[in-house]
Design a protein around this motif. Structure first.
Motif, PDB file in Angstrom:
ATOM      1  N   LEU A 240       0.816  -1.206  -0.085  1.00 40.38           N
ATOM      2  CA  LEU A 240       0.079  -0.041  -0.064  1.00 40.38           C
ATOM      3  C   LEU A 240       0.878   1.332   0.011  1.00 40.38           C
ATOM      4  N   SER A 241       1.969   1.135   0.407  1.00 40.30           N
ATOM      5  CA  SER A 241       2.963   2.235   0.190  1.00 40.30           C
ATOM      6  C   SER A 241       4.521   1.741   0.471  1.00 40.30           C
ATOM      7  N   PRO A 242       5.324   1.611  -0.689  1.00 45.34           N
ATOM      8  CA  PRO A 242       4.857   2.431  -2.025  1.00 45.34           C
ATOM      9  C   PRO A 242       3.940   1.395  -2.572  1.00 45.34           C
ATOM     10  N   VAL A 243       3.029   1.821  -3.729  1.00 49.38           N
ATOM     11  CA  VAL A 243       2.356   0.969  -4.600  1.00 49.38           C
ATOM     12  C   VAL A 243       2.983   0.824  -5.799  1.00 49.38           C
ATOM     13  N   ASP A 244       2.872  -0.608  -6.139  1.00 49.97           N
ATOM     14  CA  ASP A 244       3.449  -1.122  -7.620  1.00 49.97           C
ATOM     15  C   ASP A 244       2.386  -0.906  -8.712  1.00 49.97           C
ATOM     16  N   TYR A 245       2.209   0.283  -9.325  1.00 46.02           N
ATOM     17  CA  TYR A 245       1.024   0.526 -10.237  1.00 46.02           C
ATOM     18  C   TYR A 245       1.137  -0.075 -11.566  1.00 46.02           C
ATOM     19  N   ASP A 246       2.601  -0.681 -11.756  1.00 46.41           N
ATOM     20  CA  ASP A 246       2.448  -1.207 -13.260  1.00 46.41           C
ATOM     21  C   ASP A 246       1.625  -2.207 -13.741  1.00 46.41           C
ATOM     22  N   GLU A 250      -1.267  -1.904 -16.304  1.00 46.69           N
ATOM     23  CA  GLU A 250      -1.515  -2.601 -17.485  1.00 46.69           C
ATOM     24  C   GLU A 250      -2.493  -3.674 -17.609  1.00 46.69           C
ATOM     25  N   SER A 251      -3.237  -4.180 -16.656  1.00 43.40           N
ATOM     26  CA  SER A 251      -4.506  -4.691 -16.774  1.00 43.40           C
ATOM     27  C   SER A 251      -5.382  -3.927 -17.181  1.00 43.40           C
TER      28      SER A 251
END
Length: 326
Positions: A240-246, A250-251
């Motif tokens: 939740l911190s840090p967030v892995d957004y990739d 992508e989804s």
């Protein structure tokens, strides 16, 4: 044979045990975690096997527990603090957010504070007030803290070890409703790193995302939706911190739609930040607004009403239907 089936709580216990075996500087601290093994038995037998100098029963004083852990970390130890229930963390909030989160920065990086604070959180256990809250947003909002939440026994086993090895303070959110649910644990394969998101179910029509206990709800909703002709991809945020957004972005770029679900109330919550960031990064791929499903913006209700407060598969599927209408 490295693959075992065990409950989430036992996986946590095994992960703590391995961390203590690997590093004599790892200490456990908390209320009733010694001979009793904690109220959820996560530390069962560790006091017996490692002794009272490394598995320490503390007074009922959360601020003092965390303050002592900070001092121990400054002295070279790696303390792991258990907050007995989520709602009990607030007496230690000042120590966590104004001291633990900031001391490394205050010392310009010359001081490490490898403290892990374990917080059993969330509902679905029929408990009373202060025992079923979801305070993760407070800590994810605080610079200087890492915040993670496993959803499976395998992640519980490995992520607690990685958190303990971190030289930064880690808030380790444990979905207490998962403690008794079993799953496979591979002691030889850690899988994704501590702060990596993960796609746990492939799909093509819409992305469902969440963390902790909500992941099992999303998987349940996805299974129901499949029977109705809708293919849902499910993403477990894990960190939740840090967030892995990739993986999440992508989804969403692939499916064009997204539902975020959490147990915490929705106002100024983690879900709002996730929705905003996904919209920024995948705007031209979105076919509908990011939908959010959450607990209601009220104090956690009495146990007999928790089913009305907490998101379930039906509420997730209602959000899926709204997204598909665009």
């Amino acid at each position: 044979m490295t693959l075992e089936t065990m409950p989430f709580a036992k996986a946590m216990n095994a992960g703590l045990r391995r961390a203590m075996e690997d590093d004599s500087h790892v200490l456990l601290m908390g209320e009733d975690i010694g001979p009793l093994g904690g109220v959820f038995r996560v530390t069962e037998h560790l006091h017996r096997d490692f002794g009272g100098d490394r598995v320490i029963d503390t007074p009922l004083a959360e601020s003092g527990i965390v303050g002592t852990a900070i001092g121990l970390a400054m002295a070279g130890f790696r303390p792991v603090v258990e907050i007995q229930f989520d709602g009990f963390v607030f007496p230690a909030f000042d120590q966590i957010t104004t001291q633990l989160a900031k001391l490394t920065n205050r010392h310009e990086g010359s001081l490490s504070l490898p403290v892990v604070i374990r917080i059993p959180y969330g509902g679905h256990i029929g408990a009373i007030e202060h025992h079923q809250e979801s305070p993760e947003a407070y800590f994810a909002h605080t610079p200087g803290l890492r915040v993670v939440s496993p959803s499976t026994p395998h992640d519980a086993y490995w992520m607690i070890q990685e958190a303990i090895r971190s030289n930064d303070p880690v808030i380790f959110m444990e979905p207490k409703s998962r403690y008794w649910q079993k799953g496979e644990v591979d002691r030889a394969d850690a899988g994704p790193p501590l702060h990596a998101s993960r796609v746990v179910r492939k799909g093509s029509d819409i992305t469902l995302a969440g963390h902790g206990a909500m992941v099992s709800v999303l998987l349940q909703a996805a299974a129901i939706a499949e029977g109705e002709g809708t293919s849902c991809e499910v993403v477990d945020l894990r960190s939740l911190s840090p967030v892995d957004y990739d993986p999440l972005v992508e989804s969403v770029r692939s499916t064009g739609r997204m539902v975020w679900a959490q147990e915490a109330p929705g106002h100024t919550s983690l879900g709002g930040e996730i929705a905003a960031t996904v919209t920024e990064r995948a705007f031209f791929s979105l076919e509908a607004p990011v939908m959010r499903v959450s607990g209601f913006d009220v104090p956690f209700p009495p146990a007999k009403l928790e089913g009305a407060f907490l998101p379930d598969a039906d509420r997730v599927l209602e959000a899926v239907d709204r997204a598909l209408e665009y």
